[in-house]
Design a protein around this motif. Structure first.
Motif, PDB file in Angstrom:
ATOM      1  N   ALA A   1     -12.810 -20.183  47.423  1.00 48.47           N
ATOM      2  CA  ALA A   1     -12.169 -20.223  46.095  1.00 48.47           C
ATOM      3  C   ALA A   1     -10.940 -21.135  46.063  1.00 48.47           C
ATOM      4  CB  ALA A   1     -11.798 -18.815  45.651  1.00 48.47           C
ATOM      5  N   ASP A   2     -10.218 -21.253  47.185  1.00 50.84           N
ATOM      6  CA  ASP A   2      -8.956 -21.983  47.187  1.00 50.84           C
ATOM      7  C   ASP A   2      -9.116 -23.512  47.186  1.00 50.84           C
ATOM      8  OD1 ASP A   2      -8.183 -19.280  47.911  1.00 50.84           O
ATOM      9  OD2 ASP A   2      -8.769 -19.866  49.961  1.00 50.84           O
ATOM     10  N   TYR A   3     -10.335 -24.027  47.306  1.00 53.06           N
ATOM     11  CA  TYR A   3     -10.526 -25.472  47.413  1.00 53.06           C
ATOM     12  C   TYR A   3     -11.392 -26.007  46.267  1.00 53.06           C
ATOM     13  CZ  TYR A   3      -8.484 -25.152  52.027  1.00 53.06           C
ATOM     14  OH  TYR A   3      -7.635 -24.935  53.056  1.00 53.06           O
ATOM     15  N   PRO A   4     -11.148 -27.272  45.881  1.00 57.25           N
ATOM     16  CA  PRO A   4     -12.005 -27.866  44.842  1.00 57.25           C
ATOM     17  C   PRO A   4     -13.454 -27.959  45.337  1.00 57.25           C
ATOM     18  CG  PRO A   4     -10.527 -29.530  45.803  1.00 57.25           C
ATOM     19  CD  PRO A   4     -10.098 -28.217  46.349  1.00 57.25           C
ATOM     20  N   PHE A   5     -14.365 -27.825  44.383  1.00 60.21           N
ATOM     21  CA  PHE A   5     -15.793 -27.903  44.729  1.00 60.21           C
ATOM     22  C   PHE A   5     -16.190 -29.353  45.010  1.00 60.21           C
ATOM     23  CE2 PHE A   5     -18.003 -23.802  43.142  1.00 60.21           C
ATOM     24  CZ  PHE A   5     -17.061 -23.032  43.801  1.00 60.21           C
ATOM     25  N   TYR A   6     -17.375 -29.505  45.527  1.00 55.89           N
ATOM     26  CA  TYR A   6     -17.975 -30.806  45.849  1.00 55.89           C
ATOM     27  C   TYR A   6     -17.813 -31.779  44.688  1.00 55.89           C
ATOM     28  CZ  TYR A   6     -21.589 -34.179  47.243  1.00 55.89           C
ATOM     29  OH  TYR A   6     -22.280 -35.315  47.588  1.00 55.89           O
ATOM     30  N   GLY A   7     -17.456 -33.022  44.990  1.00 57.05           N
ATOM     31  CA  GLY A   7     -17.260 -34.025  43.940  1.00 57.05           C
ATOM     32  C   GLY A   7     -15.776 -34.207  43.653  1.00 57.05           C
ATOM     33  N   LYS A   8     -15.035 -33.099  43.794  1.00 56.87           N
ATOM     34  CA  LYS A   8     -13.585 -33.190  43.592  1.00 56.87           C
ATOM     35  C   LYS A   8     -12.829 -32.973  44.899  1.00 56.87           C
ATOM     36  CE  LYS A   8     -13.642 -32.512  38.783  1.00 56.87           C
ATOM     37  NZ  LYS A   8     -13.074 -31.949  37.565  1.00 56.87           N
ATOM     38  N   CYS A   9     -13.565 -32.704  45.934  1.00 53.09           N
ATOM     39  CA  CYS A   9     -12.976 -32.388  47.234  1.00 53.09           C
ATOM     40  C   CYS A   9     -12.564 -33.688  47.934  1.00 53.09           C
ATOM     41  CB  CYS A   9     -14.036 -31.661  48.059  1.00 53.09           C
ATOM     42  SG  CYS A   9     -13.384 -30.708  49.426  1.00 53.09           S
ATOM     43  N   ASP A  10     -11.375 -33.719  48.536  1.00 52.55           N
ATOM     44  CA  ASP A  10     -10.953 -34.914  49.274  1.00 52.55           C
ATOM     45  C   ASP A  10     -11.050 -34.670  50.784  1.00 52.55           C
ATOM     46  OD1 ASP A  10      -8.804 -33.348  49.993  1.00 52.55           O
ATOM     47  OD2 ASP A  10      -7.471 -34.225  48.480  1.00 52.55           O
TER      48      ASP A  10
ATOM     49  N   ASN B   1     -11.456 -31.306  55.702  1.00 55.98           N
ATOM     50  CA  ASN B   1     -11.055 -30.952  57.064  1.00 55.98           C
ATOM     51  C   ASN B   1     -10.507 -29.538  57.139  1.00 55.98           C
ATOM     52  OD1 ASN B   1     -11.780 -33.129  58.742  1.00 55.98           O
ATOM     53  ND2 ASN B   1     -10.140 -34.387  57.857  1.00 55.98           N
ATOM     54  N   GLU B   2      -9.778 -29.140  56.113  1.00 59.54           N
ATOM     55  CA  GLU B   2      -9.254 -27.772  56.094  1.00 59.54           C
ATOM     56  C   GLU B   2     -10.384 -26.751  55.986  1.00 59.54           C
ATOM     57  OE1 GLU B   2      -5.118 -28.999  53.829  1.00 59.54           O
ATOM     58  OE2 GLU B   2      -6.000 -27.035  53.329  1.00 59.54           O
ATOM     59  N   ILE B   3     -11.383 -27.065  55.151  1.00 54.08           N
ATOM     60  CA  ILE B   3     -12.536 -26.155  55.004  1.00 54.08           C
ATOM     61  C   ILE B   3     -13.250 -25.987  56.344  1.00 54.08           C
ATOM     62  CG2 ILE B   3     -14.827 -25.924  53.947  1.00 54.08           C
ATOM     63  CD1 ILE B   3     -13.562 -27.426  51.466  1.00 54.08           C
ATOM     64  N   ILE B   4     -13.479 -27.122  57.006  1.00 54.44           N
ATOM     65  CA  ILE B   4     -14.141 -27.073  58.329  1.00 54.44           C
ATOM     66  C   ILE B   4     -13.338 -26.202  59.282  1.00 54.44           C
ATOM     67  CG2 ILE B   4     -14.775 -28.465  60.358  1.00 54.44           C
ATOM     68  CD1 ILE B   4     -15.359 -30.804  58.364  1.00 54.44           C
ATOM     69  N   SER B   5     -12.048 -26.373  59.259  1.00 53.97           N
ATOM     70  CA  SER B   5     -11.169 -25.613  60.133  1.00 53.97           C
ATOM     71  C   SER B   5     -11.224 -24.117  59.834  1.00 53.97           C
ATOM     72  CB  SER B   5      -9.758 -26.171  59.965  1.00 53.97           C
ATOM     73  OG  SER B   5      -8.851 -25.433  60.712  1.00 53.97           O
TER      74      SER B   5
ATOM     75  N   MET C   1     -23.581 -25.342  57.823  1.00 58.83           N
ATOM     76  CA  MET C   1     -23.087 -26.662  57.447  1.00 58.83           C
ATOM     77  C   MET C   1     -21.785 -26.474  56.682  1.00 58.83           C
ATOM     78  SD  MET C   1     -26.580 -28.613  56.216  1.00 58.83           S
ATOM     79  CE  MET C   1     -27.590 -27.213  55.733  1.00 58.83           C
ATOM     80  N   ALA C   2     -20.709 -27.043  57.209  1.00 59.37           N
ATOM     81  CA  ALA C   2     -19.428 -26.970  56.509  1.00 59.37           C
ATOM     82  C   ALA C   2     -19.216 -28.281  55.772  1.00 59.37           C
ATOM     83  CB  ALA C   2     -18.299 -26.719  57.502  1.00 59.37           C
ATOM     84  N   CYS C   3     -19.000 -28.181  54.454  1.00 56.88           N
ATOM     85  CA  CYS C   3     -18.876 -29.333  53.563  1.00 56.88           C
ATOM     86  C   CYS C   3     -20.199 -30.045  53.328  1.00 56.88           C
ATOM     87  CB  CYS C   3     -17.800 -30.307  54.028  1.00 56.88           C
ATOM     88  SG  CYS C   3     -16.167 -29.568  53.962  1.00 56.88           S
ATOM     89  N   GLU C   4     -21.175 -29.264  52.920  1.00 59.10           N
ATOM     90  CA  GLU C   4     -22.403 -29.829  52.361  1.00 59.10           C
ATOM     91  C   GLU C   4     -22.152 -29.932  50.866  1.00 59.10           C
ATOM     92  OE1 GLU C   4     -25.335 -28.770  50.610  1.00 59.10           O
ATOM     93  OE2 GLU C   4     -27.062 -29.526  51.724  1.00 59.10           O
ATOM     94  N   GLU C   5     -23.187 -29.835  50.039  1.00 57.80           N
ATOM     95  CA  GLU C   5     -23.007 -29.809  48.587  1.00 57.80           C
ATOM     96  C   GLU C   5     -22.100 -28.628  48.210  1.00 57.80           C
ATOM     97  OE1 GLU C   5     -26.642 -30.254  45.996  1.00 57.80           O
ATOM     98  OE2 GLU C   5     -25.962 -28.267  45.369  1.00 57.80           O
ATOM     99  N   ASP C   6     -22.311 -27.489  48.902  1.00 55.79           N
ATOM    100  CA  ASP C   6     -21.363 -26.379  48.828  1.00 55.79           C
ATOM    101  C   ASP C   6     -20.477 -26.417  50.067  1.00 55.79           C
ATOM    102  OD1 ASP C   6     -22.278 -24.842  46.370  1.00 55.79           O
ATOM    103  OD2 ASP C   6     -24.163 -25.041  47.493  1.00 55.79           O
ATOM    104  N   HIS C   7     -19.335 -25.752  49.982  1.00 57.71           N
ATOM    105  CA  HIS C   7     -18.435 -25.755  51.159  1.00 57.71           C
ATOM    106  C   HIS C   7     -19.155 -25.213  52.389  1.00 57.71           C
ATOM    107  CE1 HIS C   7     -14.788 -25.438  48.208  1.00 57.71           C
ATOM    108  NE2 HIS C   7     -15.265 -26.663  48.296  1.00 57.71           N
ATOM    109  N   ILE C   8     -19.949 -24.185  52.129  1.00 58.12           N
ATOM    110  CA  ILE C   8     -20.652 -23.553  53.247  1.00 58.12           C
ATOM    111  C   ILE C   8     -22.131 -23.417  52.907  1.00 58.12           C
ATOM    112  CG2 ILE C   8     -20.882 -21.423  54.617  1.00 58.12           C
ATOM    113  CD1 ILE C   8     -17.884 -20.905  53.920  1.00 58.12           C
ATOM    114  N   ARG C   9     -22.960 -23.912  53.763  1.00 58.78           N
ATOM    115  CA  ARG C   9     -24.392 -23.658  53.671  1.00 58.78           C
ATOM    116  C   ARG C   9     -24.786 -22.999  54.986  1.00 58.78           C
ATOM    117  NH1 ARG C   9     -28.040 -26.403  49.934  1.00 58.78           N
ATOM    118  NH2 ARG C   9     -26.895 -26.339  47.969  1.00 58.78           N
TER     119      ARG C   9
END
Lengths: 327, 327
Positions: free
Chosen positions: B21-30, B35-39, B95-103
């Motif tokens: 919830a704390d991060y922008p979704f795919y397309g708006k994610c930088d 890297n933070e999501i992966i972490s 998968m971290a940072c696929e179309e969704d943050h987590i698959r």
């Protein structure tokens, strides 16, 4: 004897047509005369020949003998008494009461025309010494069909020519041969499609020529054809060696793995594998075994092995099995 | 666990789409957020997972991972940082940072949807306990693509359906499945031609359904499809057993003897052999080895094995060689 070069020249054959002057020729010959002719040939040959009365034989046996070139189709279908005499080593065969009273043929391995010719002459001399052979000082040996008048000799070599077939060169070869008094024909199959890429090159002339010159000219031409075929094989193989090897090995795979296979497909595979063996690509297939399989895969020979007549589906199943046993 | 019936149902797969919830979704994610999501995913998973930074990997490695279904094509092509976490037994992949943050996906052998579902839930619970997963009381899990909203779950079974393909029944199956909120698609190949006769049947609905009912309905349908496929196989085989066996064995011959083979032909042979094995006609080929060869024969997996990029002719040569090593 020089190298037989069996990967192109499969076998050599010399055949003499002879008739006995005291008996009517084919078409006017009756069963009594036919039996007398057979008896005279038997006596003239003496020891060392096995005799087979073809009139007594079943369809499968006779059919398989046509397929392995032991006898001619005309001989197989004759309605008069007719018998085959075979020498101990199997090379010399004498058909008594074929189209001519006597058809003497010698088949030898590879390119060995002189050998076949010498052996045929030996038997011919023996027959001539005991029988009153029909001969005219102007025409030479008298035969049923005028195309055999003169020497009565037909010499031929069975050639395996996959590369000249594939490149289409076989057509110009055919034209050139006819100018030299020779002819080429597919051993199996009609017209331009020679199944198994097997051909027979033979002399067409018998009148006004000597036997020796026919043999010698034919031999020269065959040697030239072998050279052309080998060059064409090398060119095809070099142009795309992987695809060439793939084709040979796939055909081997078909023979080793198919559960049913018809004659035409088998002959295509046979040709691919045979050239693969001759070029050293395939090492674990024996050329003689492959050539034997070629005969064994034919309809009558196959049915003789099966011990019964069979329809084409049954034959396709049996053929696949038989081939696997043989190669 | 009941019999997996692996000769029809190859594998089962359950996949959850989740976002933080704390991060922008795919397309708006930088990249920084990625890297933070992966972490965060790494920390949430804790021990027992290997991590692979896909941004660092070469084309052949990434391509081969798409081919063996370890990762999605979208994930492979992502331009943001993205990483794959794999459980020790290899069944669970995140998968971290696929179309969704987590698959999160679990692939298990044969028909084993409940097992895959349970394993996926376990990991999902772990992630949910550590991360602020985007969830709406009305919509359920929030996902990048609205087709995943709700459960965020896609359950599927990979099916090998050569007989339903051959009889054309696959088309009516497809129509019926769509009425049940499911879909069937060829795993490889376009349109009606499913290469290798491999299909994926999956749920299409995620909104207003429970995960348990999706799994249970899918399982029922798959069991019915397995029954239909087995009946169709038996009918085809019984109608002309010799020709059927011939086809299977010939395909085996092609794989054992060809020196070059392209993907399409390999997949056709694969299908023929696989059904031959499943019907007990072919006994000396291992289904797992065959399925492994299926993946190993794919372009990127093959090139990875070759250690270099290669054109299609080089691949066809290498494929024929590789298959022979494997089966």
């Amino acid at each position: 004897m020089k190298s037989t070069n069996k990967d192109v020249a499969v076998s050599s054959r010399v055949r003499f047509a002879r008739n006995i002057a005291d008996y009517p020729f084919y078409g006017k010959c009756d069963p009594t005369s036919a039996n007398e002719i057979i008896s005279k040939v038997r006596d003239a040959l003496g020891e060392g020949y096995s005799e087979m009365d073809l009139s007594e034989k079943d369809e499968l046996t006779v059919g398989s003998m046509v397929e392995d070139h032991s006898i001619s189709r005309e001989f197989a279908n004759s309605e008069l008494p007719h018998a085959l005499f075979t020498s101990e080593n199997g090379e010399v065969k004498i058909m008594a009461c074929e189209e001519d009273h006597i058809r003497l043929q010698v088949i030898t391995d590879g390119l060995s025309l002189e050998k076949a010719y010498e052996e045929a002459c030996e038997v011919d001399d023996l027959l001539a010494s005991k029988l009153n052979i029909a001969f005219d000082d102007n025409l030479g040996y008298l035969t049923h069909c005028p195309t055999n008048l003169g020497t009565g000799m037909r010499a031929s070599v069975m050639l395996f020519l996959p590369a000249l077939t594939e490149t289409g060169k076989i057509r110009s070869v055919s034209t050139q041969l006819s100018k030299l008094g020779m002819t080429i024909r597919g051993l199996y199959g009609e017209g331009s499609e020679a199944l198994g890429c097997l051909y027979q090159v033979s002399n067409t002339e018998t009148l006004g020529v000597t036997e020796e010159s026919v043999i010698s000219n034919l031999k020269d031409v065959i040697e030239k054809l072998i050279e052309l075929e080998n060059e064409a094989r090398k060119r095809i193989c070099d142009s795309d060696p992987d695809r060439f090897a793939d084709r040979a090995f796939r055909s081997l795979g078909v023979l080793k793995y198919s559960r049913m296979i018809d004659s035409s497909e088998f002959m295509r595979c046979y040709a691919d594998i045979r050239v693969g063996v001759s070029l050293g690509l395939i090492n674990d297939v024996d050329l003689d075994a492959l050539d034997r399989a070629f005969i064994e895969a034919m309809p009558y020979t196959l049915m003789k092995h099966m011990g019964k007549k069979a329809d084409s589906v049954e034959r396709d199943l049996a053929r696949a099995k038989r081939i696997k046993e043989l190669i």
